[in-house]
Design a protein around this motif. Structure first.
Motif, PDB file in Angstrom:
ATOM      1  N   VAL A 188       0.845  -1.186   0.000  1.00  0.00           N
ATOM      2  CA  VAL A 188       0.000   0.000   0.000  1.00  0.00           C
ATOM      3  C   VAL A 188       0.884   1.240   0.000  1.00  0.00           C
ATOM      4  N   ARG A 189       0.532   2.217  -0.831  1.00  0.00           N
ATOM      5  CA  ARG A 189       1.271   3.479  -0.897  1.00  0.00           C
ATOM      6  C   ARG A 189       0.536   4.524  -0.071  1.00  0.00           C
ATOM      7  N   PHE A 190       1.241   5.138   0.898  1.00  0.00           N
ATOM      8  CA  PHE A 190       0.659   6.180   1.730  1.00  0.00           C
ATOM      9  C   PHE A 190       0.995   7.557   1.181  1.00  0.00           C
ATOM     10  N   LEU A 191      -0.013   8.434   1.162  1.00  0.00           N
ATOM     11  CA  LEU A 191       0.175   9.835   0.826  1.00  0.00           C
ATOM     12  C   LEU A 191      -0.471  10.680   1.914  1.00  0.00           C
ATOM     13  N   ILE A 192       0.060  11.868   2.135  1.00  0.00           N
ATOM     14  CA  ILE A 192      -0.571  12.840   3.019  1.00  0.00           C
ATOM     15  C   ILE A 192      -0.841  14.090   2.194  1.00  0.00           C
ATOM     16  N   ASN A 193      -2.116  14.459   2.096  1.00  0.00           N
ATOM     17  CA  ASN A 193      -2.540  15.579   1.248  1.00  0.00           C
ATOM     18  C   ASN A 193      -2.024  15.434  -0.174  1.00  0.00           C
ATOM     19  N   GLY A 194      -2.028  14.194  -0.670  1.00  0.00           N
ATOM     20  CA  GLY A 194      -1.672  13.946  -2.059  1.00  0.00           C
ATOM     21  C   GLY A 194      -0.189  13.781  -2.329  1.00  0.00           C
ATOM     22  N   LYS A 195       0.652  13.793  -1.288  1.00  0.00           N
ATOM     23  CA  LYS A 195       2.102  13.700  -1.487  1.00  0.00           C
ATOM     24  C   LYS A 195       2.703  12.684  -0.526  1.00  0.00           C
ATOM     25  N   PRO A 196       3.797  11.983  -0.939  1.00  0.00           N
ATOM     26  CA  PRO A 196       4.544  11.200   0.036  1.00  0.00           C
ATOM     27  C   PRO A 196       5.029  12.119   1.150  1.00  0.00           C
ATOM     28  N   SER A 197       5.201  11.586   2.347  1.00  0.00           N
ATOM     29  CA  SER A 197       5.498  12.466   3.468  1.00  0.00           C
ATOM     30  C   SER A 197       6.504  11.843   4.414  1.00  0.00           C
ATOM     31  N   SER A 233       3.502   3.348  -8.032  1.00  0.00           N
ATOM     32  CA  SER A 233       3.876   2.475  -6.923  1.00  0.00           C
ATOM     33  C   SER A 233       2.652   2.113  -6.100  1.00  0.00           C
ATOM     34  N   GLY A 234       2.706   0.919  -5.503  1.00  0.00           N
ATOM     35  CA  GLY A 234       1.628   0.472  -4.646  1.00  0.00           C
ATOM     36  C   GLY A 234       0.652  -0.400  -5.394  1.00  0.00           C
ATOM     37  N   THR A 235       0.971  -1.699  -5.519  1.00  0.00           N
ATOM     38  CA  THR A 235       0.113  -2.582  -6.303  1.00  0.00           C
ATOM     39  C   THR A 235      -1.231  -2.808  -5.640  1.00  0.00           C
ATOM     40  N   ALA A 236      -1.308  -2.659  -4.320  1.00  0.00           N
ATOM     41  CA  ALA A 236      -2.592  -2.820  -3.636  1.00  0.00           C
ATOM     42  C   ALA A 236      -3.439  -1.569  -3.756  1.00  0.00           C
ATOM     43  N   GLY A 237      -2.795  -0.419  -4.006  1.00  0.00           N
ATOM     44  CA  GLY A 237      -3.524   0.830  -4.119  1.00  0.00           C
ATOM     45  C   GLY A 237      -2.892   1.924  -3.277  1.00  0.00           C
ATOM     46  N   ILE A 238      -3.627   3.014  -3.116  1.00  0.00           N
ATOM     47  CA  ILE A 238      -3.129   4.205  -2.427  1.00  0.00           C
ATOM     48  C   ILE A 238      -4.097   4.592  -1.310  1.00  0.00           C
ATOM     49  N   LEU A 239      -3.544   4.960  -0.164  1.00  0.00           N
ATOM     50  CA  LEU A 239      -4.317   5.560   0.917  1.00  0.00           C
ATOM     51  C   LEU A 239      -3.851   7.001   1.056  1.00  0.00           C
ATOM     52  N   ASN A 240      -4.736   7.926   0.730  1.00  0.00           N
ATOM     53  CA  ASN A 240      -4.415   9.355   0.776  1.00  0.00           C
ATOM     54  C   ASN A 240      -5.040   9.949   2.040  1.00  0.00           C
ATOM     55  N   ILE A 241      -4.197  10.369   2.971  1.00  0.00           N
ATOM     56  CA  ILE A 241      -4.650  10.909   4.246  1.00  0.00           C
ATOM     57  C   ILE A 241      -4.786  12.423   4.094  1.00  0.00           C
ATOM     58  N   ILE A 242      -6.011  12.926   4.116  1.00  0.00           N
ATOM     59  CA  ILE A 242      -6.259  14.356   3.999  1.00  0.00           C
ATOM     60  C   ILE A 242      -6.384  14.941   5.402  1.00  0.00           C
ATOM     61  N   LEU A 243      -5.447  15.826   5.759  1.00  0.00           N
ATOM     62  CA  LEU A 243      -5.479  16.459   7.072  1.00  0.00           C
ATOM     63  C   LEU A 243      -6.415  17.660   7.057  1.00  0.00           C
ATOM     64  N   LYS A 244      -6.872  18.037   8.225  1.00  0.00           N
ATOM     65  CA  LYS A 244      -7.862  19.104   8.332  1.00  0.00           C
ATOM     66  C   LYS A 244      -7.282  20.445   7.897  1.00  0.00           C
ATOM     67  N   LYS A 245      -8.118  21.205   7.203  1.00  0.00           N
ATOM     68  CA  LYS A 245      -7.775  22.555   6.778  1.00  0.00           C
ATOM     69  C   LYS A 245      -9.043  23.391   6.866  1.00  0.00           C
ATOM     70  N   THR A 246      -9.001  24.459   7.633  1.00  0.00           N
ATOM     71  CA  THR A 246     -10.218  25.206   7.912  1.00  0.00           C
ATOM     72  C   THR A 246     -10.824  25.839   6.669  1.00  0.00           C
ATOM     73  N   LYS A 247     -12.149  25.861   6.621  1.00  0.00           N
ATOM     74  CA  LYS A 247     -12.882  26.635   5.615  1.00  0.00           C
ATOM     75  C   LYS A 247     -13.754  27.670   6.309  1.00  0.00           C
ATOM     76  N   LYS A 248     -13.432  27.964   7.576  1.00  0.00           N
ATOM     77  CA  LYS A 248     -14.196  28.933   8.344  1.00  0.00           C
ATOM     78  C   LYS A 248     -13.408  30.226   8.477  1.00  0.00           C
ATOM     79  N   THR A 249     -14.126  31.330   8.512  1.00  0.00           N
ATOM     80  CA  THR A 249     -13.474  32.622   8.633  1.00  0.00           C
ATOM     81  C   THR A 249     -13.155  32.913  10.086  1.00  0.00           C
TER      82      THR A 249
END
Length: 851
Positions: A188-197, A233-249
C-alpha cells in the motif's frame, strides 16, 4: 548541547507555543464588535444559506464573510469601518451596498431580487450545490476513481491515532504489528494531502501511524485502482490521508486530550486563522504511550543435527515499550489575486522509545534432558522528521484551466541502539543502527477543459530519494572479547530517482463517461554496500527501469448516484530499500533477516467492475476485482547450521533460522468487495465491508540447507496454493439522543493456506461511546479496543527440516477516554462553485494534488 537535546527542548515547547499563539489571536479578536442582520426577498421572506461578504474599504485584512442560517439570519464580528456588503444566493441577483459599521448591533434586513428566469415567486425551493456546516450523515462515499471515508463519525477511534482510524476503514486491514493491507496485499502506498510524506517514514512501521492524531484527519481516500495521474507504486492501491484545513473565517480551533490504558496520554491542538486573502494554521501536540508485544515460535525439527539431536525449540518473547511523540505543523496560504495563490508549510515530528525485551529458549533434545537459555534486550529509538512544502496555484480563467506547481523537501533520521545479554556463553551484543532518509519531490500539473464535456490533464514529477544505512554489531563471549561481528557490520547507501510524465483525457457521451490515460516512469536505482567482512561485500549495483502504465475508466450513469464502473490499471511494486540491503537485521542470532540486492520490482494488472447506488438512507457498492501479479515478492524462511567468520560450522552446533525476500512466480487474486452504509432508523446506523476473495499462488524455488547428517543440500520451497478466504467488518452506531451515541465494531479475517504456510483466522470486537457537552463546543468519548483480547496472528510454516508454529500479538486490549473542546468557531463560507466535472460525482479538494 547536541542535536538531540536541542530537538527535545524544541518539541517539548510545542504545546506552550500553541497556546501562546491562540491567546494572542483571541486577544486581537476582542477589538471587534458583534454584528447581526437578515437577508430577505422582495416579499420580505427570509433567504436561507445566502453568502454575505463584508469587504473593508480601507484594510482588506479586516474583511469577513458569513452564511445565513435557515431563518435567513447571520451574525459575525467586525472591526468598525466602512464596508461593501455583497449578498449572493442561488436564483437571486448579486447585490452590493455600502454601509458604515460603527459598533455592535443589528444592521437590519437587506433585500435581494430574484433572477429574471426564476420561478421562486416568494417560495423557498430546494437549493442545489450549497455545502452546509452540519456534519455529513454518510461516512462512506463512492466516487469515480476512489472511495472516501469520513472518520468524524467513528466513535471507537476518537482520541486515538491514524492506526486506530485505518482499522475501521472499509477495504483496509491493519495487522497486529501495524502492517496495513488492502484486499489482502500489504503493498500500500501512503500519501498525506496527495504527497509522500516524511511523517510516514519508510521504516517506521506502526510508530509512524501512531504519531498522527486521529483528530487531525479530515478524511481518508481509498484508491484501489489509481489512474495514470497518480504514481504507479503500490500494487494494492493508495491511501491518501487528507489532514484538516479550515474553511471557516476568523479564528477557530480545537484542543483534545486523551487518557488511557495501557498507559497513554495525548494532548493536541488545532488552530486556524482566516481573514481576507490570508490564512494560517498551527497544529501541535504530543503524547506518551506504552505498548506490549508478545510472540511465540515453536520449531519442530525433523532432521536437525546438533551434538545431541535437537528435536524442538520453543521461543517465548515479550517486549515492552515506552514511547513519546511530539508533532508540530504550521503553514500559510496567501491569495495574490482571485486567480493566483501561494502556500508554504512546515512539519516536524519526533518519536522516542525505550524497549525492554525478554526471550526465553527451551531446547528439547532427543538424547539428553532439555535445557534453557535466556536473552534480555534493552533498546532505545529516536526518530526525527522534517518536511517543508511550497506551492503555487494559478487559474487561467473560470472555466477550469489551471496550473499547479509544488515542491516538497523532506528529511528523516532514525537511531536504534540495542544491548543484548544471552546466558549461552555469557554472550553480549551491542547493536547500533542509524538510518537517514532524504527526499525532494517536485511536480507540475495542468488541466485544460475542451468544450463542455471534456478535459485534458498532463503533468510531470521528479522524485529523488536517498537512504543511508549504518549498522554496527559488536559481540563478546566467555572466550572472545568485545569485537565487531563482521558479517553484520556495514554501511550502505540506496538512491533512487524517478522521472514521470502523464497524459489523461476524460469526456462523456450521453450517460457514458470515460477516462483514458498513460504514465511513463523512468527509474534509476543505485546501491552501494560495504561490509567489514570482505566475503559479504558486493559490487556497486545499478538498476534502470522504463515502464508505461496505462489506465482506463468507464462509467455508465443510470440516474443520479446510480452508476456502473469499470476500470483497468497497470502498477508496479518496487522493493523497499530495506529489503535490498544485504544482512540488514541482526537482533537475534537464531532468527536473522537477510536482504536481497538482486530483488526486482513486480508488476500487477488490475481490473475492477463495480456498481454504486446512493440513496438518502443507504449506499451500496459491490465491486468485482481481479489482480494478476508477476515476479511476486515472497518471504523465504529456511534453516542453516551457524558458522564462524571462517565459514566453519560452529561448535557446539547451532541452528539459524533465516528470512529472505525473493521474486517468485505469480499471484492471482479475485473476489467481491462489498461496502455499504445503512441508516436503518433515525437512531440506528450500520457501516459494513465484506471481502470474499480467491487466491491462486504459483512458484517454487531451491534453497541451501542441511540433511540429518549435517551435510549441505538443496531443498525445495513450495509456495503453490489456492483457495478462498474472507475479510469482514461491521460497525453499528446507536444514537440514544441528540448528544449521546455509542458504537460497536467487529472485525474478522479468514485464514489462508498454501503448501508453504497456513495462516489462521483472526477476529476482534471494539466498543466506543460519545457525549456532546458544553452546548456543542465539547465532546467526551470513551472506547475499548479489542474487548476480548483476541487480535493476534497465528500461523504454521513448513520448511525442509522443520515445522514452525507462530503466535504474535502487537498490542493487548486497551481503553481510553478523551475530551475535545472547540472554541471561537467561525462561519463556514464555501468558495464559488466550479463547473461540475461531468465524469465524477466527486467534489474534489484543494489539498490533493495529482501525482
Amino acid at each position: 548541547m547536541n542535536q538531540t537535546e536541542i530537538v527535545n527542548i524544541f518539541t517539548k515547547k510545542t504545546l506552550a507555543l500553541t497556546f501562546v499563539l491562540s491567546a494572542a489571536a483571541m486577544a486581537f479578536a476582542q477589538d471587534k464588535a458583534g454584528v447581526t442582520g437578515m437577508i430577505v426577498n422582495k416579499n420580505n421572506q427570509p433567504v436561507p444559506y445566502a453568502s454575505v461578504t463584508f469587504s473593508n474599504k480601507v484594510n482588506k485584512a479586516l474583511s469577513d464573510a458569513v452564511l445565513t442560517d435557515e431563518k435567513g439570519q447571520y451574525k459575525l464580528e467586525l472591526a468598525p469601518g466602512n464596508y461593501d456588503i455583497t449578498v449572493e444566493a442561488i436564483d437571486y441577483k448579486k447585490s452590493t451596498i455600502t454601509k458604515n459599521i460603527a459598533g455592535a448591533g443589528n444592521i437590519g434586513a437587506l433585500s435581494i431580487q430574484p433572477e429574471a428566469t426564476t420561478s421562486l415567486d416568494g417560495k423557498t425551493q430546494e437549493i442545489q450545490g450549497v455545502v452546509i456546516t452540519a456534519a455529513s450523515t454518510k461516512p462512506y462515499k463512492v466516487e469515480l476513481d476512489k472511495r472516501t471515508y469520513d472518520p468524524s463519525q467513528d466513535i471507537v477511534s476518537k482520541g486515538g491515532n491514524l492506526q486506530d482510524v485505518l482499522s475501521n476503514v472499509p477495504s483496509v486491514s491493519v495487522d497486529t504489528d501495524g502492517t496495513v493491507s488492502m484486499r489482502g496485499s500489504s503493498n500500500v502506498r501512503f500519501l498525506i494531502n496527495g504527497k509522500p510524506s516524511a511523517l510516514l517514514g519508510i521504516d517506521d512501521g506502526a510508530n509512524a501511524l501512531q504519531s498522527i492524531p486521529a483528530d487531525q484527519i479530515d478524511r481518508i481516500e481509498v484508491i484501489t485502482n489509481p489512474s495514470s495521474k497518480f504514481e504507479a507504486s503500490g500494487t494494492a492501491g493508495i491511501l491518501n490521508i487528507i489532514l484538516k484545513k479550515t474553511k471557516k473565517t476568523g479564528f477557530n480551533g480545537s484542543v483534545i486530550g486523551t487518557l488511557g490504558y495501557l498507559p497513554q496520554t495525548n494532548l493536541n491542538a488545532n488552530l486556524n486563522w482566516r481573514k481576507g486573502n490570508f490564512t494560517w494554521f498551527l497544529n501541535g501536540g504530543g503524547g506518551y504511550r506504552e505498548s506490549k508485544n508478545t510472540s511465540r515460535n515453536d520449531d519442530y525439527f525433523n532432521n536437525a543435527v546438533l551434538n545431541d539431536d535437537l528435536i524442538q525449540r520453543n521461543t517465548n518473547s515479550e517486549t515492552k515499550s515506552k514511547n513519546n511523540n511530539y508533532n508540530a505543523s504550521a503553514g500559510i496560504v496567501y491569495d495574490i489575486s482571485e486567480k493566483t495563490s501561494v502556500n508554504a508549510s512546515g512539519t516536524v515530528r519526533t518519536f522516542d522509545s525505550e524497549n525492554f525485551g525478554n526471550i526465553d529458549y527451551l531446547y528439547t533434545p532427543f538424547k539428553n534432558a532439555f535445557y534453557t537459555s535466556n536473552r534480555s534486550t534493552f533498546g532505545t529509538n529516536n526518530n526525527l522528521a522534517f518536511q517543508g512544502d511550497f506551492g503555487l496555484d494559478h487559474k487561467f480563467d473560470d472555466k477550469g484551466q489551471n496550473l499547479s506547481l509544488s515542491l516538497s523537501v523532506q528529511r528523516s533520521r532514525s537511531y536504534n541502539d540495542t544491548n543484548i545479554d544471552d546466558t549461552i556463553d555469557n554472550l553480549k551484543d551491542i547493536i547500533n543502527q542509524h538510518t537517514t532518509n532524504r527526499s525532494v519531490i517536485g511536480k507540475a500539473d495542468y488541466e485544460l477543459p475542451i468544450g463542455e464535456y471534456s478535459k485534458l490533464e498532463a503533468g510531470y514529477r521528479i522524485d529523488i530519494n536517498t537512504n543511508d544505512y549504518s549498522n554496527d554489531v559488536r559481540e563478546s563471549t566467555t572466550t572472545k572479547p568485545l569485537d565487531f561481528l563482521k558479517p553484520y557490520t556495514y554501511d550502505a547507501t540506496y538512491k533512487e530517482t524517478f522521472n514521470a510524465f502523464y497524459l489523461q483525457f476524460k469526456s462523456k457521451i450521453g450517460k457514458l463517461g470515460y477516462q483514458v490515460g498513460v504514465r511513463d516512469e523512468l527509474s534509476n536505482v543505485d546501491i552501494n554496500y560495504v561490509s567489514l567482512d570482505p566475503k559479504k561485500n558486493v559490487p556497486a549495483t545499478n538498476k534502470n527501469y522504463n515502464n508505461l502504465f496505462p489506465s482506463v475508466y468507464l462509467s455508465y450513469e443510470f440516474a443520479k448516484d446510480n452508476q456502473l464502473l469499470l476500470n483497468y490499471t497497470r502498477r508496479i511494486d518496487r522493493p523497499r530499500s530495506f529489503f535490498m540491503i544485504p544482512n540488514p537485521s541482526y537482533n537475534d542470532n537464531q532468527n536473522i533477516f537477510d536482504g536481497n540486492i538482486d530483488l526486482n520490482p513486480s508488476y500487477v494488472d488490475s481490473f475492477e467492475f463495480g456498481y454504486s447506488i446512493s440513496k438518502k438512507k443507504f449506499t451500496i457498492n459491490p465491486t468485482l476485482y481481479y489482480r494478476h501479479q508477476t515476479d511476486d515478492t515472497k518471504m523465504l524462511v529456511y534453516n542453516i547450521l551457524a558458522t564462524d567468520e571462517n565459514g566453519v560450522i560452529a561448535t557446539p552446533k547451532r541452528i539459524e533460522s533465516h528470512t529472505k525476500p525473493i521474486n517468485l512466480g505469480t499471484d492471482d487474486r479475485f473476489g467481491l468487495d462489498l461496502n455499504f452504509n445503512w441508516d436503518a432508523t433515525s437512531w440506528l446506523k450500520f457501516l459494513g465491508n465484506v471481502d470474499v476473495f480467491g487466491y491462486n499462488t504459483k512458484g517454487s524455488t531451491l534453497y541451501d540447507t542441511f540433511d540429518k547428517n549435517g551435510s549441505p543440500i538443496q531443498a525445495v520451497a513450495d509456495f503453490n496454493g489456492k483457495g478462498f478466504s474472507t475479510r469482514a467488518r461491521l460497525s453499528s452506531t446507536i444514537k440514544v439522543d441528540k448528544t449521546f451515541s455509542f458504537q460497536l465494531q467487529g472485525f474478522y479475517r479468514g485464514g489462508q493456506k498454501t503448501a508453504y504456510q497456513d495462516r489462521k483466522d483472526m477476529y476482534a470486537i471494539s466498543l466506543g461511546a460519545s457525549k456532546t457537552i458544553w452546548k456543542g463546543d465539547g465532546t467526551l468519548a470513551f472506547n475499548v479496543q479489542d474487548i476480548f483480547n483476541t487480535r493476534a496472528m497465528r500461523s504454521t510454516t513448513y520448511t525442509a527440516n522443520s515445522v514452525r508454529d507462530s503466535y504474535m500479538q502487537w498490542q493487548p486490549r486497551q481503553f481510553s477516554v478523551s475530551l475535545t473542546y472547540r472554541f471561537k468557531q467561525g462561519e463556514k463560507v464555501e468558495q464559488p462553485k466550479r463547473k461540475k466535472d461531468i465524469n465524477s460525482n466527486a467534489s474534489g479538494d484543494d489539498q490533493q494534488g495529482p501525482m
